[in-house]
Scaffold this active site. Sequence first.
Site, mmCIF file in Angstrom:
data_model
loop_
_atom_site.group_PDB
_atom_site.id
_atom_site.type_symbol
_atom_site.label_atom_id
_atom_site.label_comp_id
_atom_site.label_asym_id
_atom_site.label_seq_id
_atom_site.Cartn_x
_atom_site.Cartn_y
_atom_site.Cartn_z
ATOM 1 N N ASP A 1 -13.424 -46.998 10.909
ATOM 2 C CA ASP A 1 -12.999 -47.886 9.812
ATOM 3 C C ASP A 1 -14.061 -48.909 9.408
ATOM 4 O OD1 ASP A 1 -12.829 -49.797 11.879
ATOM 5 O OD2 ASP A 1 -11.084 -50.746 10.958
ATOM 6 N N GLU A 2 -15.323 -48.666 9.728
ATOM 7 C CA GLU A 2 -16.330 -49.652 9.309
ATOM 8 C C GLU A 2 -17.675 -49.009 9.001
ATOM 9 O OE1 GLU A 2 -17.542 -52.418 12.487
ATOM 10 O OE2 GLU A 2 -16.639 -51.003 13.901
ATOM 11 N N ASP B 1 -15.059 -53.576 7.058
ATOM 12 C CA ASP B 1 -14.194 -53.178 8.178
ATOM 13 C C ASP B 1 -12.741 -53.258 7.712
ATOM 14 O OD1 ASP B 1 -14.303 -53.850 11.700
ATOM 15 O OD2 ASP B 1 -12.544 -53.284 10.533
#
Length: 388
Positions: free
Chosen positions: A104-105, A8
Amino acid sequence: MRTIMHVDMDAFFAAVEVLDNPEYAGKPLIIGGYKDSPRGVVSTASYEARKFGVRSAMPISRAAVLCPHGIFIPGRMYRYQEVSEQVHSIFPEFSPVVEPLSIDEAFLDMTGCEHFYSSLEEMGMRLKNRIKEETGLTASVGIASNKFLAKLASDWRKPDGLFVLRPHQVQGFLRDLPVSKLWGVGKKSEAVLHEHGLHYVRDILPRSLTWLQERLGAALGLQVYNLARGLDERPVTPMRDAQSIGHEITFDEDQDSFSFLRQQLARMAEKVGWRLRNQGFYARTVSIKVRFGDFKTLTRSHTLDYSFNDDDTIFGEALHLLQQVKLKPVRLLGVSVSNLSTGAQLSLFAAEESPVSKVTEVMDAINRKYSRGTITKGRTLPQDRGEL
Ligand code: TTP
Ligand code: MG
């Protein structure tokens, strides 16, 4: 035993802004709107701004009170999307089994790849270094034996963190976490648990499965029972293996108003479309599921000869399917899309057009920036409830 890695990015939107504007480095930076924007919401804040209590989803006006000397800027979604693609393109170097989770992960199933590294720590470090090298940004990585634990682990040493949660540490690690950290425990079920004096994971352990299921329902009760013990069997699902993306709701009371059902369909179509686009998918089939008051359940599907990822197509097809169902009071309604692929196979008639309309693009950008559901189409709002 599986080895799952969760990654993340740290303060993602803010970190991208610092990357592009080095003068922001080390400063409290708040993304979501200018300081005087009356309706702005914080999408994220740099760790310097978080020290003052600024958090995602907080009104900008509140952030301005907490952090009056902060730098407030609106977001640049296209740029975050661009960096997100860069980041996601690194993961296949590490594992063939990657599940992108959000902008974002991602989860990476590293089972069987461990021996390429001298230790799990080195494995995590290599991924962090590659991301840093490719993008200039820091990420936090968690490694554990399942998805639930890996995600908790990546959060544990944020920012720029790396944490390997080993089996013998799991019990001690979970004990002191608040119950809200268990997946599926939202505001409502958290309140139920609190009501019974259960605040931490350790308070849940003495309760039987039946006890939890009686209070939380069968599915959530079982999930909470297992997660409290660190058990989570969910596989890392790569995009190519995902079968469908769907959403359904059970109504408190059976519903017999078509306009109400239509509105619910529109809301679910937006949710499904959002998830579809967020994961970079296109679909070809739309399905609806209708369960009546007498529990009789039917599903109807329609497959198009082109792929789509926009809410309008999902809603339009779902509505068309619903119109063909002979309705009586409805207990549950669901919408899903399947026949997923990662690339668009456009309609011949729309070959020149982007499959996502400009309106949807702008709506997504706003919803990503603030939080999902900030902006929605009129059809998702209550209308006069004409009877069937
Ligand atoms: P997160 O990973 O939840 O947050 P983050 O990357 O900013 O910070 P952390 O270091 O704690 O991971 O979300 C990723 C991005 O998604 C975030 O940078 C901005 C966006 N976002 C919103 O727009 N609204 C929200 O409410 C949240 C939680 C995130
Ligand atoms: Mg993040």
